[in-house]
Design a protein around this motif. Structure first.
Motif, short mmCIF file in Angstrom:
data_model
loop_
_atom_site.label_atom_id
_atom_site.label_comp_id
_atom_site.label_asym_id
_atom_site.label_seq_id
_atom_site.Cartn_x
_atom_site.Cartn_y
_atom_site.Cartn_z
N LEU B 111 -4.80 9.06 10.28
CA LEU B 111 -5.30 7.84 9.66
C LEU B 111 -5.62 8.06 8.19
N ASP B 112 -5.31 7.04 7.40
CA ASP B 112 -5.60 7.10 5.97
C ASP B 112 -6.83 6.26 5.68
N LEU B 113 -8.01 6.84 5.99
CA LEU B 113 -9.27 6.11 5.82
C LEU B 113 -10.16 6.89 4.85
N PRO B 114 -11.07 6.19 4.16
CA PRO B 114 -11.99 6.91 3.26
C PRO B 114 -13.00 7.77 4.03
N ILE B 115 -13.10 7.58 5.33
CA ILE B 115 -14.01 8.42 6.13
C ILE B 115 -13.21 9.04 7.26
N SER B 116 -13.78 10.06 7.90
CA SER B 116 -13.06 10.62 9.06
C SER B 116 -13.42 9.79 10.29
N TRP B 117 -12.49 9.70 11.22
CA TRP B 117 -12.66 8.82 12.37
C TRP B 117 -12.80 9.61 13.64
N ASN B 118 -13.87 9.38 14.38
CA ASN B 118 -13.98 10.11 15.65
C ASN B 118 -14.46 9.23 16.80
N ASP B 119 -14.32 7.92 16.65
CA ASP B 119 -14.71 7.03 17.74
C ASP B 119 -13.69 7.11 18.86
N PHE B 270 0.55 0.94 18.02
CA PHE B 270 1.30 0.10 17.08
C PHE B 270 0.42 -0.34 15.91
N THR B 271 -0.88 -0.58 16.19
CA THR B 271 -1.75 -1.06 15.10
C THR B 271 -2.01 0.02 14.05
N ILE B 272 -1.69 1.28 14.38
CA ILE B 272 -1.81 2.30 13.33
C ILE B 272 -0.43 2.79 12.90
N SER B 273 0.59 1.94 13.14
CA SER B 273 1.96 2.33 12.75
C SER B 273 2.30 1.75 11.37
N GLU B 274 3.42 2.20 10.85
CA GLU B 274 3.83 1.74 9.53
C GLU B 274 4.21 0.25 9.54
N ALA B 275 4.84 -0.19 10.63
CA ALA B 275 5.25 -1.60 10.72
C ALA B 275 4.04 -2.51 10.60
N PHE B 276 2.97 -2.15 11.31
CA PHE B 276 1.74 -2.93 11.27
C PHE B 276 1.11 -2.85 9.88
N ALA B 277 1.15 -1.66 9.31
CA ALA B 277 0.55 -1.44 7.99
C ALA B 277 1.23 -2.27 6.92
N ASN B 278 2.51 -2.57 7.12
CA ASN B 278 3.22 -3.40 6.14
C ASN B 278 2.82 -4.87 6.24
N ILE B 279 2.39 -5.27 7.43
CA ILE B 279 2.03 -6.69 7.65
C ILE B 279 0.64 -6.99 7.10
N ILE B 280 -0.29 -6.06 7.33
CA ILE B 280 -1.71 -6.32 7.08
C ILE B 280 -2.07 -6.79 5.65
N PRO B 281 -1.62 -6.08 4.59
CA PRO B 281 -2.19 -6.42 3.27
C PRO B 281 -2.08 -7.88 2.88
N THR B 282 -0.93 -8.50 3.07
CA THR B 282 -0.78 -9.88 2.59
C THR B 282 -1.04 -10.92 3.67
N THR B 283 -1.47 -10.51 4.85
CA THR B 283 -1.84 -11.51 5.85
C THR B 283 -3.33 -11.47 6.14
N ASN B 284 -3.89 -10.27 6.21
CA ASN B 284 -5.32 -10.15 6.45
C ASN B 284 -6.08 -9.81 5.17
N TRP B 285 -5.37 -9.63 4.08
CA TRP B 285 -5.94 -9.31 2.78
C TRP B 285 -6.94 -8.17 2.86
N SER B 286 -6.43 -7.03 3.39
CA SER B 286 -7.26 -5.84 3.46
C SER B 286 -6.34 -4.62 3.44
N TYR B 287 -6.94 -3.43 3.41
CA TYR B 287 -6.12 -2.22 3.37
C TYR B 287 -5.69 -1.79 4.77
N PRO B 288 -4.43 -1.35 4.94
CA PRO B 288 -4.01 -0.81 6.23
C PRO B 288 -4.55 0.60 6.40
N VAL B 289 -4.52 1.09 7.62
CA VAL B 289 -5.07 2.43 7.87
C VAL B 289 -4.00 3.52 7.81
#
Lengths: 543, 334
Positions: B111-119, B270-289
């Motif tokens: 994951l490309d997040l500003p914090i580490s993820w362990n949930d 799928f939600t952490i895949s590249e295909a999903f990451a391409n959709i997110i920025p201009t539909t949800n107006w946020s950064y993909p992971v």
């Protein structure tokens, strides 16, 4: 008395059945929520100081709003009744109704466009005099302004009917006795509107009492929250259904007290719109100036926010809106729901009023404590929407659907229809009841003597006097459902999407401009219904 | 008329049969309504995911993610939902406490997040930072920290949302708590003269701001991207607060009661895949992971990226949420 009830059974039965069904539904909703709330002691279902504070403030603001709205509404209706011939009057009267039925958020935005920090008035003042009122539209004053804006127009619109049905002969009498304006109002007009004043003011109070979006957007601070907000918090945030139930019961109690206070046990003087007698003289010059000033000033105040909605809407990309499949779908859903629910509302309101009037007229059923009780129960059932928070209503229907085998879609449809009909009923009954009562008082004896019954009585006796009120109620409930976000929005459903829901979605995802476009479409729809429906009814003469 | 009714019922009946005939499993995702809207991510996600999964993907929309959670709780064992999507990390613990969600067993190291993820139950699918948005044509002097904000001239006004009903509202409350800790209440008292109004949701607040009612509105650092990409307007900017910006990480999780657990896991992956990451920025107006080959859309590179993402850990939020809220209510009251 039993004999008399039996005699009027055909008039009593349908309305009573509907009343009972509504009360039963209300009971069912509370009951199913009670059954489904987990009763562990840990859920802190107690009423805190904050909630008591909320109740106090809710009553306080509703009280102030009601007084202001009634005052302004009455003066405006009185002025309009005495200035009956100016140009554009019909259009103005239609406009007066539209603010009440538009989605609240749109109206709030319209008011802010005009009165806000950066509103038209402040900008003009700043330009001309280098002075600005600043942000007076937020806080308690904002809540009051918005409530008065929404409700005074409703008051004016409903009272105008009553003023207009004062027989012109009385004005002639007043003139020949050389009454002062005050005496004319106090001795002729006030007795005529007293009955309606009472019922309209209790409706307005309840509307302000349960107000949600206005209080949250314009209140500006948690100190200006209402009971509805606390219920929202309990359901959504804390998932504390016992607490939500308690709060809803408090609201129910307050509503009951109000209905009790405003119920009319004794019918007042009788007026129904009669002959087309014209008054051949004008009002005194000074009075005329005053009335014209009132009309002019309130027209500007009422119209400016609507104009701003109109102007904001023009910037939208209508091509994109119209080509959106979901827009078309929600438009048709909204129209269908509005059609069905407005027909049902008018029907129910007529039947309930018809049943209730039996218990208010001495020559039908004699005065007694029992009669008063039934009168109360019926009028309470008509106000049930104001007594039960819509969140609780939606939640209740959702629980029904979970506890039954019938598909969710059915329940969702039923919930939407029920909510819309119940929402229109308080308005519908407060408008239809007093003329129906008066018709019965005036024409009962004649009708009984002529053995005019059933549909014949309806056609020859009631319809001619009722049709203008009915057309107004029809338009009002149609537009109310058109502008309603719907109870199901709270818990979601893919099957039913309404126009206001679509609008809120647009606004929730940066597309404020297209949202304004949809608001414009809603405004135009509403206005055209208010303008054209009465015309259709006017031309509908019985053969 | 009767005939019409009959045909009506036929059609109704047929529509209920349609999905059943296709024989594919249907994965049901509960999500908030701006995700499922026709301009939101849902339609594109559905198309892309159905291409690879051999299934039907159905989104059920609710007015908010927390609303979706309540819906699932009310539906109990009979819920149709396989996945709950859209909760903010800050309120994910409310959902965890219900015990309705299962562990996802998905590798989160990429994951490309500003914090580490362990949930172990919730998986992030996009993120952003809360920030104050201003119109640079109108507002020239902008505060660059919370301290500067309460030193602004008295007619400087901001619009915020209520933490009880809105995610950004909750975000600001935690943001200030994180920075000021026990002095948060004091800070709110100082801030309250600058607050024009507190709205129920983001829509009302942002709408008022666009009308020019206030100098700044609480929103996200990514908000200007919408104005740049969809409207070609570059005058909306975010105020850079040097204390750092509180983060919003949106997550999804699989329900224990799901009948399609394998498929649900595929969707989460799928939600952490590249295909999903391409959709997110201009539909949800946020950064993909996820970092993608194409990178972010152009407008995103002109955004201000906070140097530090502030977060309070989930346990603490869960424990003290009520207490924080009461503190907020008491200090903001007039």
């Amino acid at each position: 008395m039993i004999k008399n009830i039996w005699r009027f059974r055909l008039s009593i039965l349908p309305g009573s059945v509907i009343s009972l069904a509504i009360l039963f539904l209300a009971f069912g909703i509370f009951y199913i929520l009670f059954l489904n709330s987990n009763h562990d002691a840990s859920s802190s279902a107690f009423i805190t100081n904050r909630i008591i504070g909320l109740i106090k403030f809710t009553i306080f603001q509703a009280f102030l709003s009601t007084i202001l709205a009634m005052l302004i509404g009455t003066v405006l209706a009185w002025s309009l009744a005495h200035q009956s011939t100016f140009r554009g009057r019909d259009f103005l009267v239609a406009l007066l109704s539209s603010s009440l039925v538009l989605p609240t958020l749109i109206v709030v935005f319209g008011i802010i466009s005009v009165l806000g920090q950066n509103g038209w008035i402040n900008r003009v003042l700043l330009y001309l005099f280098d002075y600005s009122f600043g942000s007076f539209v937020y806080g308690l004053s904002g809540i009051l302004i918005a409530h008065v804006y929404l409700n005074a127009s409703f008051v004016a619109r409903s009272l105008l009917h009553v003023f207009e049905s004062i027989p012109k002969e009385r004005y002639k009498l007043a003139k020949s006795l050389n009454f002062s304006v005050f005496n004319r109002f106090w001795l002729i007009e006030f007795p005529a509107i007293k009955l309606s004043l009472k019922s309209i003011s209790s409706t307005v109070f309840l509307l302000c009492f349960t107000s949600f979006a206005i209080v949250l957007t314009l209140g500006g601070s948690p100190s200006y929250n209402t009971l509805e907000v606390a219920i929202y918090e309990a359901v959504k945030l804390d998932f504390n259904i016992p607490l939500a139930l308690k709060l809803a019961l408090i609201q129910l109690l307050i509503t009951m007290v109000l209905v009790f206070l405003s119920a009319n046990f004794q019918a007042a003087a009788t007026n129904i719109k009669t002959s087309g007698t014209k008054i051949p003289w004008n009002e005194p010059k000074k009075l005329q100036y005053f009335q014209v000033f009132i009309i002019f000033f309130s027209t500007i105040l009422f119209i400016l926010p609507l104009i701003s909605i109109f102007i904001d809407g023009l910037g939208a990309d209508f091509k994109r809106i119209i080509s959106d499949e979901i827009f078309i779908k929600s438009l048709f859903t909204s129209l269908a729901i509005a059609t069905v629910s407005s027909i049902l509302s008018v029907l129910f309101a007529l039947l309930i009023s018809d049943a209730r009037r039996n218990f208010n007229i001495n020559h039908r059923i004699k005065k007694s404590k029992f009669r008063n009780l039934i009168n109360l129960v019926i009028s309470f059932s008509g106000n049930i929407y104001l007594a039960i928070p819509s969140l609780i209503l939606g939640l209740g229907f959702f629980m029904f659907s979970l506890n039954s085998q019938i598909p969710l879609l059915f329940w969702a449809m039923l919930a939407v229809l029920c909510a819309n009909v119940l929402m229109s009923l308080p308005f519908a009954i407060s408008i239809l009841y007093s003329p129906m009562l008066k018709i019965a008082q005036r024409y009962d004896k004649l009708a009984f003597a002529l053995n005019l019954r059933g549909s014949k009585r309806w056609l020859y006796c009631e319809w001619p006097y009722m049709k203008s009120s009915i057309s107004y109620v029809f338009a009002l409930s149609f537009c109310l459902s058109l502008g309603d976000l719907g109870v199901i929005a709270l818990f979601g459903s893919n099957e039913i999407t309404t126009l206001p829901w679509y609008l809120y979605q647009l606004m929730g995802s940066y597309q404020t401009k297209d949202g304004a476009g949809v608001a414009l479409i809603l405004l135009v729809l509403t206005l055209s219904i208010f303008i054209f429906l009465p015309k259709v009814f006017k031309n509908a003469r019985h053969r | 008329m009767n005939k019409l009714l009959k045909y009506g019922f036929y059609i109704l009946f047929l529509t209920t049969l349609l999905p059943a005939q296709t024989n594919k499993p249907t994965l049901v995702v509960y999500a908030y309504d701006s995700f499922t809207a026709s301009w939101g991510p849902a339609p594109k996600v559905k198309k892309a995911f159905e291409k690879v999964c051999g299934c039907n993907l159905e989104f059920v929309s609710t007015s908010s993610a927390i609303g979706a959670l309540r819906k699932i709780q009310l539906e109990g064992a009979n819920t149709k939902a396989d996945i709950l999507l859209g909760l903010d990390k800050s309120s994910a613990n409310i959902a965890k406490k219900t015990g309705l969600f299962m562990q996802h067993h998905i590798d989160t190291s990429k994951l490309d997040l500003p914090i580490s993820w362990n949930d172990k139950e919730f998986l992030p699918y996009d993120y952003g930072y809360f920030a104050f948005v201003y119109d640079s044509d109108k507002t020239k002097k902008v505060p660059n920290s919370f301290e500067e904000l309460i030193a602004m001239p008295k007619d400087f006004k901001i619009i915020i949302q209520d933490p009880r009903s809105s995610t950004p509202g909750l975000g600001l409350m935690l943001w200030i708590k994180k920075i000021y800790e026990e002095k948060a209440s004091e800070y709110w008292k100082k801030l309250s003269p600058y607050i024009l109004t507190i709205t129920k949701g983001w829509s009302e607040a942002y709408g008022l701001f666009l009308k020019g009612e206030a100098d700044m509105v609480l929103s996200y650092t990514t908000s200007p991207a919408y104005h740049i990409i969809a409207e070609n307007k570059t005058n909306y900017k975010t105020a850079d607060f040097k204390e750092g910006h509180y983060g919003q990480i949106e997550v999804s999780a699989i329900l224990k009661s799901s009948q399609h657990k394998k498929l649900a896991k595929e969707f989460l992956e799928f939600t952490i895949s590249e295909a999903f990451a391409n959709i997110i920025p201009t539909t949800n107006w946020s950064y993909p992971v996820m970092k993608t080959k194409n990178g972010l859309p152009k407008g995103f590179y002109s955004l201000h990226v906070p140097s530090k993402m502030l977060l309070i850990d989930d346990e603490t939020i869960q424990k003290h949420r009520k207490e924080y809220l009461n503190e907020w209510l008491n200090s903001i009251k007039k």
